[in-house]
Design an enzyme around this catalytic site. Structure first.
Site, PDB file in Angstrom:
ATOM      1  N   GLU A  90       9.095 -22.647  43.250  1.00 48.22           N
ATOM      2  CA  GLU A  90       9.253 -23.606  43.774  1.00 48.22           C
ATOM      3  C   GLU A  90       8.224 -23.613  45.006  1.00 48.22           C
ATOM      4  O   GLU A  90       8.071 -22.673  45.673  1.00 48.22           O
ATOM      5  CB  GLU A  90      10.704 -23.720  44.521  1.00 48.22           C
ATOM      6  CG  GLU A  90      11.671 -23.972  43.265  1.00 48.22           C
ATOM      7  CD  GLU A  90      13.036 -23.871  43.830  1.00 48.22           C
ATOM      8  OE1 GLU A  90      13.308 -24.378  44.830  1.00 48.22           O
ATOM      9  OE2 GLU A  90      13.776 -23.516  43.032  1.00 48.22           O
ATOM     10  N   CYS A 103       5.761 -24.625  52.252  1.00 48.57           N
ATOM     11  CA  CYS A 103       6.500 -23.550  52.071  1.00 48.57           C
ATOM     12  C   CYS A 103       6.146 -22.929  50.728  1.00 48.57           C
ATOM     13  O   CYS A 103       6.500 -23.606  49.684  1.00 48.57           O
ATOM     14  CB  CYS A 103       7.676 -23.856  52.194  1.00 48.57           C
ATOM     15  SG  CYS A 103       9.254 -22.507  51.968  1.00 48.57           S
ATOM     16  N   CYS A 110      14.014 -12.645  43.156  1.00 48.16           N
ATOM     17  CA  CYS A 110      13.850 -11.532  44.340  1.00 48.16           C
ATOM     18  C   CYS A 110      14.844 -10.462  44.035  1.00 48.16           C
ATOM     19  O   CYS A 110      15.785 -10.551  43.574  1.00 48.16           O
ATOM     20  CB  CYS A 110      14.282 -12.671  45.619  1.00 48.16           C
ATOM     21  SG  CYS A 110      14.120 -11.492  47.194  1.00 48.16           S
ATOM     22  N   CYS A 114      20.207 -10.589  48.650  1.00 44.18           N
ATOM     23  CA  CYS A 114      20.883 -11.269  49.884  1.00 44.18           C
ATOM     24  C   CYS A 114      22.164 -12.192  49.187  1.00 44.18           C
ATOM     25  O   CYS A 114      21.859 -12.937  48.292  1.00 44.18           O
ATOM     26  CB  CYS A 114      19.957 -12.355  50.700  1.00 44.18           C
ATOM     27  SG  CYS A 114      18.854 -11.235  51.594  1.00 44.18           S
ATOM     28  N   CYS A 117      21.794 -16.105  48.990  1.00 42.89           N
ATOM     29  CA  CYS A 117      20.642 -16.828  48.597  1.00 42.89           C
ATOM     30  C   CYS A 117      20.658 -17.098  46.919  1.00 42.89           C
ATOM     31  O   CYS A 117      20.799 -16.326  46.317  1.00 42.89           O
ATOM     32  CB  CYS A 117      19.369 -15.928  49.044  1.00 42.89           C
ATOM     33  SG  CYS A 117      18.028 -16.482  48.551  1.00 42.89           S
ATOM     34  N   LEU A 215      17.658 -11.545  59.796  1.00 41.75           N
ATOM     35  CA  LEU A 215      18.665 -10.777  60.550  1.00 41.75           C
ATOM     36  C   LEU A 215      19.938 -10.971  59.641  1.00 41.75           C
ATOM     37  O   LEU A 215      20.653 -10.079  59.046  1.00 41.75           O
ATOM     38  CB  LEU A 215      18.889 -10.757  61.828  1.00 41.75           C
ATOM     39  CG  LEU A 215      17.966 -10.120  62.785  1.00 41.75           C
ATOM     40  CD1 LEU A 215      18.191 -10.455  64.411  1.00 41.75           C
ATOM     41  CD2 LEU A 215      17.766  -8.495  62.277  1.00 41.75           C
ATOM     42  N   CYS A 333      15.040 -23.397  48.200  1.00 41.50           N
ATOM     43  CA  CYS A 333      14.249 -22.563  47.453  1.00 41.50           C
ATOM     44  C   CYS A 333      14.933 -21.672  46.378  1.00 41.50           C
ATOM     45  O   CYS A 333      15.831 -20.728  46.840  1.00 41.50           O
ATOM     46  CB  CYS A 333      13.220 -21.798  48.139  1.00 41.50           C
ATOM     47  SG  CYS A 333      11.539 -22.963  48.442  1.00 41.50           S
TER      48      CYS A 333
HETATM   49  N1  SAH Z   1      12.728 -12.728  51.551  1.00 37.23           N
HETATM   50  C1  SAH Z   1      12.410 -13.328  52.902  1.00 37.23           C
HETATM   51  C2  SAH Z   1      11.969 -14.946  52.561  1.00 37.23           C
HETATM   52  C3  SAH Z   1      13.418 -15.566  52.216  1.00 37.23           C
HETATM   53  S1  SAH Z   1      13.471 -17.334  52.489  1.00 37.23           S
HETATM   54  C4  SAH Z   1      13.313 -13.114  54.009  1.00 37.23           C
HETATM   55  O1  SAH Z   1      14.327 -12.783  53.425  1.00 37.23           O
HETATM   56  O2  SAH Z   1      13.017 -13.722  54.959  1.00 37.23           O
HETATM   57  C5  SAH Z   1      13.511 -17.527  54.207  1.00 37.23           C
HETATM   58  C6  SAH Z   1      15.030 -17.567  54.954  1.00 37.23           C
HETATM   59  O3  SAH Z   1      15.807 -18.349  54.258  1.00 37.23           O
HETATM   60  C7  SAH Z   1      15.503 -16.260  54.901  1.00 37.23           C
HETATM   61  O4  SAH Z   1      15.958 -15.854  56.155  1.00 37.23           O
HETATM   62  C8  SAH Z   1      16.805 -16.398  53.775  1.00 37.23           C
HETATM   63  O5  SAH Z   1      17.656 -15.504  54.107  1.00 37.23           O
HETATM   64  C9  SAH Z   1      17.258 -17.751  53.954  1.00 37.23           C
HETATM   65  N2  SAH Z   1      17.991 -18.385  52.974  1.00 37.23           N
HETATM   66  C10 SAH Z   1      18.225 -18.016  51.936  1.00 37.23           C
HETATM   67  N3  SAH Z   1      19.061 -18.475  51.308  1.00 37.23           N
HETATM   68  C11 SAH Z   1      19.324 -19.534  51.997  1.00 37.23           C
HETATM   69  C12 SAH Z   1      20.548 -20.619  51.968  1.00 37.23           C
HETATM   70  N4  SAH Z   1      21.024 -20.890  51.037  1.00 37.23           N
HETATM   71  N5  SAH Z   1      20.543 -21.441  52.908  1.00 37.23           N
HETATM   72  C13 SAH Z   1      20.013 -21.043  54.376  1.00 37.23           C
HETATM   73  N6  SAH Z   1      19.114 -20.047  54.336  1.00 37.23           N
HETATM   74  C14 SAH Z   1      18.883 -19.375  53.317  1.00 37.23           C
END
Ligand code: SAH
Length: 372
Positions: A90, A103, A110, A114, A117, A215, A333
């Site tokens: 995406e 973006c 990934c 997390c 996510c 974080l 995403c």
């Molecule tokens: N791997 C990278 C990029 C990820 S996307 C990273 O961890 O930063 C960018 C941000 O979106 C990250 O802070 C990620 O934790 C957050 N994110 C992921 N899923 C999410 C969700 N469902 N709602 C809000 N933020 C989310």
């Protein structure tokens, strides 16, 4: 097999030489691609016809197709791209005043895991190639009228960018090149879960990017629960690498924190975050949670969010709440790909189900391929 023209190793110069063409033709091709947004060799009308046909036979411009193109009322557009191996990624165009922020994704899936996510639910499938990363930029640029251009890039889509620097950095170099997209490095943000080795590599090679470190918790126990890769790294090492990046770049650091109701959103968590940030000249970016089908997380109530923010503000922490529009799209995403792949929303959790059945925000699907 055809070469992907956007792949920096594609032998365009060599082929031009073999075809008895001057090297400056390569420049002309680039100008058509990045400046005039040509969509095929046939569009490159100042190249001799025979040359266009020869190149057309050997090089392909697009390795992706647009599986879905959605547009929200606020002008946000999202592309679900299908790659040559049927994997899907995406990318998003966000419109905000004069800003045209894109973006982009760096991997299919990934590996960071997390827990809240959508991108990591099925693990990582593969790294994107440099050409595939560039192709997202080119596809998105072609959503804009000729009078507008991409002003900012955030690498915040699917994947962990610092786990794919070998392919990402050459793509970002083309994005910056005046003969490429001409986007200044200061306007490019790389968001990372905080991989110290990758951060060190950026420091050594190119610390000019804006770095955002995710974080989501200010103590190791909770962070390891939310961001499992933290187990082998630890917050101290993440903050240490962030500080070194800041010293090398002189640019303000951003820390991202997704607020999850009942999980990391209490005033206690906020005070812990204040202690962790300490005297750093950093921005804390609070991201509203975007529910993911099948996952048990929720946005906090407005009351808890305000209390959390008050603690940070009263302590003098520089804090910003990401606006819904960007947040929903960024965070979404990984979701669209899963929904399109037929992932069934979980029967539990009405909110999550609702979010999944009406993919990212008020986006209306357009016909596939309508952006080409
Ligand atoms: N791997 C990278 C990029 C990820 S996307 C990273 O961890 O930063 C960018 C941000 O979106 C990250 O802070 C990620 O934790 C957050 N994110 C992921 N899923 C999410 C969700 N469902 N709602 C809000 N933020 C989310």
């Amino acid at each position: 097999m055809q070469h992907h023209l956007l792949d920096p190793s594609a032998p365009l110069l060599q082929r031009l030489a073999e075809l008895g063409q001057p090297a400056w033709r390569a420049k002309a091709v680039r100008r058509w691609l990045y400046g005039s947004r040509a969509s095929s060799f046939a569009d490159m009308t100042d190249l001799p016809k025979a040359l266009r046909e020869a190149l057309e036979a050997e090089f392909t411009l697009w390795t992706t197709t647009i599986a879905t193109h959605s547009r929200a009322e606020d002008g946000t557009e999202k592309l679900l791209l299908e790659l040559h191996d049927r994997q899907r990624i995406e990318c998003v165009m966000l419109r905000d005043g004069e800003r045209r922020t894109v973006c982009i994704s760096s991997q299919v899936g990934c590996a960071m895991g997390c827990v809240f996510c959508a991108s990591g639910i099925d693990g990582v499938v593969r790294n994107l190639t440099t050409g595939e990363i560039l192709e997202q930029l080119l596809r998105l640029a072609r959503l804009l009228p000729a009078t507008e251009r991409i002003s900012h890039i955030v690498v915040m889509g699917m994947g962990e960018p610092l786990a794919n620097l070998d392919r990402l950095l050459p793509a970002l170099a083309v994005a910056q090149d005046p003969e490429g997209l001409g986007i200044s490095q200061r306007r490019i943000t790389i968001s990372t879960v905080g991989l110290p080795a990758g951060m060190e590599r950026l420091i050594a090679e190119n610390p000019g990017y804006h770095l955002a470190v995710s974080l989501h918790a200010a103590g190791d126990d909770l962070r390891t629960k939310l961001v499992p890769v933290n187990k082998s790294i630890g917050l101290a090492a993440v903050m240490d690498a962030a500080d070194r990046y800041w010293e090398a770049s002189g640019r303000r650091l951003t820390f991202e924190y997704v607020l999850l109701g009942g999980v990391n959103d209490s005033p206690l968590h906020a005070r812990e975050l204040v202690r962790l940030i300490g005297g750093r000249a950093a921005l804390v970016n609070i991201i509203p949670y975007n529910s993911v089908a099948g996952l048990p997380y929720r946005e906090p109530s407005q009351g808890s969010r305000e209390r959390f923010l008050d603690v940070l503000r009263e302590a003098g922490v520089n804090v910003q709440v990401r606006r819904r529009k960007g947040a929903r799209i960024d965070a979404a995403c990984g979701q669209l790909r899963r929904i399109a792949a037929g992932t069934k929303p979980s029967p539990s959790g009405d909110e999550a189900t609702a979010a999944a059945s009406s993919p990212p925000m008020a986006i209306e699907p357009l016909a596939p391929g309508s952006a080409t």
